[in-house]
Write a protein that holds these residues in place. Structure first.
Motif, PDB file in Angstrom:
ATOM      1  N   UNK A  89     -49.229  48.031 -72.382  1.00  0.00           N
ATOM      2  CA  UNK A  89     -49.694  48.478 -73.704  1.00  0.00           C
ATOM      3  C   UNK A  89     -49.397  47.836 -74.820  1.00  0.00           C
ATOM      4  N   UNK A  90     -50.150  48.030 -75.791  1.00  0.00           N
ATOM      5  CA  UNK A  90     -49.606  47.309 -76.893  1.00  0.00           C
ATOM      6  C   UNK A  90     -49.624  48.480 -78.059  1.00  0.00           C
ATOM      7  N   UNK A  91     -48.868  47.683 -79.342  1.00  0.00           N
ATOM      8  CA  UNK A  91     -48.303  48.877 -80.299  1.00  0.00           C
ATOM      9  C   UNK A  91     -48.662  48.039 -81.738  1.00  0.00           C
ATOM     10  N   UNK A  92     -49.526  48.582 -82.562  1.00  0.00           N
ATOM     11  CA  UNK A  92     -49.925  48.092 -83.777  1.00  0.00           C
ATOM     12  C   UNK A  92     -48.687  48.133 -84.903  1.00  0.00           C
ATOM     13  N   UNK A 109     -47.524  55.692 -86.203  1.00  0.00           N
ATOM     14  CA  UNK A 109     -47.475  54.553 -85.206  1.00  0.00           C
ATOM     15  C   UNK A 109     -48.583  54.769 -84.350  1.00  0.00           C
ATOM     16  N   UNK A 110     -48.748  53.748 -83.260  1.00  0.00           N
ATOM     17  CA  UNK A 110     -49.859  53.913 -82.524  1.00  0.00           C
ATOM     18  C   UNK A 110     -49.417  53.239 -81.217  1.00  0.00           C
ATOM     19  N   UNK A 111     -50.595  53.273 -80.237  1.00  0.00           N
ATOM     20  CA  UNK A 111     -50.529  52.629 -79.115  1.00  0.00           C
ATOM     21  C   UNK A 111     -52.034  52.379 -78.504  1.00  0.00           C
ATOM     22  N   UNK A 122     -50.703  57.681 -83.835  1.00  0.00           N
ATOM     23  CA  UNK A 122     -49.604  58.541 -83.357  1.00  0.00           C
ATOM     24  C   UNK A 122     -48.828  58.844 -84.766  1.00  0.00           C
ATOM     25  N   UNK A 123     -47.987  60.324 -84.593  1.00  0.00           N
ATOM     26  CA  UNK A 123     -47.000  60.301 -85.549  1.00  0.00           C
ATOM     27  C   UNK A 123     -45.660  60.938 -85.236  1.00  0.00           C
ATOM     28  N   UNK A 131     -41.388  61.874 -81.275  1.00  0.00           N
ATOM     29  CA  UNK A 131     -42.000  60.611 -81.283  1.00  0.00           C
ATOM     30  C   UNK A 131     -43.205  60.879 -80.550  1.00  0.00           C
ATOM     31  N   UNK A 132     -44.448  60.247 -81.146  1.00  0.00           N
ATOM     32  CA  UNK A 132     -45.481  60.060 -80.338  1.00  0.00           C
ATOM     33  C   UNK A 132     -46.494  61.134 -80.449  1.00  0.00           C
TER      34      UNK A 132
END
Length: 155
Positions: A89-92, A109-111, A122-123, A131-132
């Motif tokens: 996965x990746x996170x911006x 946040x995000x994925x 995500x928040x 999280x998430x």
């Protein structure tokens, strides 16, 4: 391409040719997994650099008019699909977030999940340390802005 084996000496390295480099533009879409239509943008721009199977993206969006966005909030239309492997996965990183109708206690946040070409937004909560959770598209309003960047491995 660039052949790195030229400088390998006697180390026994076989030919290591870098022959996959690309730069370009992409069009980020601020939308939802349930549907996206009727948006107008003041800014909708993205750039990418791809070297081998690794891509770096940057994007900026500014919605003049939200239109109809349903489901969970996402940035759609990444230029390449994320690598399809368990846990790949990746996170911006979000450099600028403006005019989102989220609670003040939340941060974005995000994925990017395996084999996907979108960022799931995500928040997380500062106080309760949850999280998430998916950001609902009701949190997107006219004037919402977002600037982000990310590096991820491609499929």
């Amino acid at each position: 391409g660039i052949d790195f084996s030229v400088n390998s000496g006697t180390g026994g390295m076989t030919s290591q040719l870098l022959d996959d480099y690309e730069e370009g533009d992409w069009t980020p879409v601020l939308g939802g997994d349930g549907g996206t239509s009727g948006q107008t943008y003041g800014l909708q721009a993205g750039k990418y650099i791809k070297v081998g199977n690794v891509v770096y993206i940057s994007a900026g969006t500014s919605l003049s008019t939200k239109g109809t966005i349903t489901g969970s909030a996402q940035i759609l239309n990444l230029p390449f699909t994320c690598f399809n492997n368990s846990g790949a996965r990746a996170a911006p990183s979000f450099g600028y977030v403006w005019k989102w109708a989220m609670d003040a206690d939340l941060f974005m946040n995000g994925v990017v999940y395996e084999n996907q070409a979108n960022i799931s937004l995500k928040a997380s909560s500062w106080s309760s340390q949850t999280a998430g959770t998916n950001i609902d598209t009701d949190d997107i309003i006219d004037g919402t802005e977002l600037v982000t960047s990310m590096t991820y491995k491609t499929a």
